[in-house]
Motif scaffolding. Structure first.
Motif, PDB file in Angstrom:
ATOM      1  N   THR A 189       0.822  -1.211   0.000  1.00  0.00           N
ATOM      2  CA  THR A 189       0.000   0.000   0.000  1.00  0.00           C
ATOM      3  C   THR A 189       0.857   1.262   0.000  1.00  0.00           C
ATOM      4  O   THR A 189       0.502   2.256  -0.651  1.00  0.00           O
ATOM      5  CB  THR A 189      -0.938   0.025   1.211  1.00  0.00           C
ATOM      6  OG1 THR A 189      -0.159  -0.103   2.413  1.00  0.00           O
ATOM      7  CG2 THR A 189      -1.936  -1.120   1.157  1.00  0.00           C
ATOM      8  N   LEU A 217      -2.467   4.578   2.764  1.00  0.00           N
ATOM      9  CA  LEU A 217      -3.659   4.396   1.934  1.00  0.00           C
ATOM     10  C   LEU A 217      -4.182   5.660   1.285  1.00  0.00           C
ATOM     11  O   LEU A 217      -4.901   5.600   0.289  1.00  0.00           O
ATOM     12  CB  LEU A 217      -4.788   3.786   2.784  1.00  0.00           C
ATOM     13  CG  LEU A 217      -4.493   2.464   3.490  1.00  0.00           C
ATOM     14  CD1 LEU A 217      -5.604   2.145   4.481  1.00  0.00           C
ATOM     15  CD2 LEU A 217      -4.327   1.347   2.488  1.00  0.00           C
ATOM     16  N   GLY A 218      -3.820   6.825   1.841  1.00  0.00           N
ATOM     17  CA  GLY A 218      -4.461   8.067   1.454  1.00  0.00           C
ATOM     18  C   GLY A 218      -4.338   8.454  -0.001  1.00  0.00           C
ATOM     19  O   GLY A 218      -5.334   8.762  -0.664  1.00  0.00           O
ATOM     20  N   ALA A 219      -3.134   8.453  -0.533  1.00  0.00           N
ATOM     21  CA  ALA A 219      -2.939   8.911  -1.909  1.00  0.00           C
ATOM     22  C   ALA A 219      -3.666   8.013  -2.897  1.00  0.00           C
ATOM     23  O   ALA A 219      -4.285   8.492  -3.857  1.00  0.00           O
ATOM     24  CB  ALA A 219      -1.445   8.976  -2.229  1.00  0.00           C
ATOM     25  N   SER A 220      -3.607   6.714  -2.682  1.00  0.00           N
ATOM     26  CA  SER A 220      -4.313   5.780  -3.569  1.00  0.00           C
ATOM     27  C   SER A 220      -5.816   5.996  -3.499  1.00  0.00           C
ATOM     28  O   SER A 220      -6.506   5.959  -4.517  1.00  0.00           O
ATOM     29  CB  SER A 220      -3.974   4.336  -3.181  1.00  0.00           C
ATOM     30  OG  SER A 220      -2.602   4.069  -3.362  1.00  0.00           O
ATOM     31  N   ALA A 257       1.061   6.955  -6.515  1.00  0.00           N
ATOM     32  CA  ALA A 257      -0.169   7.713  -6.774  1.00  0.00           C
ATOM     33  C   ALA A 257       0.004   9.200  -6.513  1.00  0.00           C
ATOM     34  O   ALA A 257      -0.670  10.029  -7.148  1.00  0.00           O
ATOM     35  CB  ALA A 257      -1.303   7.158  -5.906  1.00  0.00           C
ATOM     36  N   MET A 258       0.881   9.559  -5.593  1.00  0.00           N
ATOM     37  CA  MET A 258       1.003  10.953  -5.173  1.00  0.00           C
ATOM     38  C   MET A 258       1.234  11.919  -6.337  1.00  0.00           C
ATOM     39  O   MET A 258       0.484  12.893  -6.503  1.00  0.00           O
ATOM     40  CB  MET A 258       2.119  11.081  -4.137  1.00  0.00           C
ATOM     41  CG  MET A 258       2.228  12.452  -3.509  1.00  0.00           C
ATOM     42  SD  MET A 258       0.815  12.843  -2.457  1.00  0.00           S
ATOM     43  CE  MET A 258       1.137  11.741  -1.083  1.00  0.00           C
ATOM     44  N   CYS A 291       2.113   1.825  -3.558  1.00  0.00           N
ATOM     45  CA  CYS A 291       1.034   2.358  -4.399  1.00  0.00           C
ATOM     46  C   CYS A 291       0.780   3.834  -4.096  1.00  0.00           C
ATOM     47  O   CYS A 291       0.553   4.633  -5.012  1.00  0.00           O
ATOM     48  CB  CYS A 291      -0.245   1.552  -4.182  1.00  0.00           C
ATOM     49  SG  CYS A 291      -0.212  -0.091  -4.926  1.00  0.00           S
ATOM     50  N   SER A 292       0.812   4.197  -2.811  1.00  0.00           N
ATOM     51  CA  SER A 292       0.577   5.594  -2.443  1.00  0.00           C
ATOM     52  C   SER A 292       1.688   6.501  -2.956  1.00  0.00           C
ATOM     53  O   SER A 292       1.426   7.617  -3.417  1.00  0.00           O
ATOM     54  CB  SER A 292       0.450   5.721  -0.922  1.00  0.00           C
ATOM     55  OG  SER A 292      -0.827   5.334  -0.493  1.00  0.00           O
TER      56      SER A 292
END
Length: 242
Positions: free
Chosen positions: A2, A98-101, A9-10, A5-6
């Motif tokens: 995770t 988890l936030g950015a994703s 994603a950022m 991924c974040s």
């Protein structure tokens, strides 16, 4: 997984328009969830019988409303359905792992109710499914917590049905109050089955009461154990969750 991924994603949050970011974010979450759950199954930690969700692919927009016994519940759903927006606790959306994703996928914070409802209705109107746990948090009162009116309000405004979903497990692992350091008995079995589909009605309170009654009756009839984190107290014969 995770965190990786974040981190990826950022920058995409600032580069991609929402119409491209959300499908990419949701595709990534679906496949990351599948890899994670597949790994748990491969090492013998869990067994998953969740293919019932596949019947919802390609369906009309729906509010997907499961009960919420443990922390893995959202992953179980997102691993099978890609075109889905989730209503999430604000602290999860702000979480470094988890936030950015979640933001890339267009997931919806629950800390401002009016904004949450507007965003949820917009997602359904655009053709997405919406994942919303009617209890608002993991189960602490067997067989289900009091349901919030959010699912019924959103369904009414978007004029879409509510599809109930039952998540069943034979372990209280990661239920409310379960320590992350506490080792469960493995393998843990998770099973998902589809419940009744409720048509939207104007009076959200009436539908909320009906949903809670339906979940309560079904879970009492079929649950193999009280909801995750719940025990039965001998003096009263009633369940208590911790």
């Amino acid at each position: 997984m995770t965190l990786t991924c974040s981190l990826l994603a950022m920058p995409l949050l600032y580069v991609l328009p929402k119409r491209r970011a959300a499908p990419l974010g949701r595709w990534t979450i679906t496949h990351t969830s599948r890899i994670y759950l597949g790994t748990l199954e491969l090492i013998g930690a869990c067994r998953f019988d969740i293919e019932a969700l596949d019947a919802l692919r390609g369906e009309q927009p729906l509010v997907i409303a499961p009960n919420h016994p443990g922390l893995l519940d959202a992953l179980l759903v997102t691993s099978r359905l890609t075109n889905i927006a989730c209503v999430m606790k604000a602290d999860i959306v702000d979480n470094v792992f988890l936030g950015a994703s979640a933001r890339l996928a267009g997931y919806i914070r629950n800390d401002a109710q009016l904004s949450m409802i507007k965003q949820a209705v917009a997602e359904l109107t655009s053709g997405s499914h919406l994942l919303l746990f009617p209890e608002g948090t993991r189960t602490t009162r067997w067989p289900i917590n009091a349901c919030t009116p959010a699912a019924a309000l959103i369904a009414s405004r978007a004029k879409v049905p509510i599809q109930t979903v039952f998540i069943e497990t034979d372990s209280p692992y990661l239920g409310k109050g379960w320590s992350l350091l506490r080792r469960p008995t493995m393998p843990i079995t998770y099973r998902i089955r589809l419940g009744h589909r409720f048509a939207p009605v104007e009076q959200a309170r009436v539908l909320t009461v009906e949903l809670e009654r339906y979940f309560t009756d079904e879970l009492r009839r079929t649950s193999r154990l009280p909801a995750a984190g719940c025990i039965v107290e001998a003096p009263s014969g009633g369940p208590r969750c911790q």
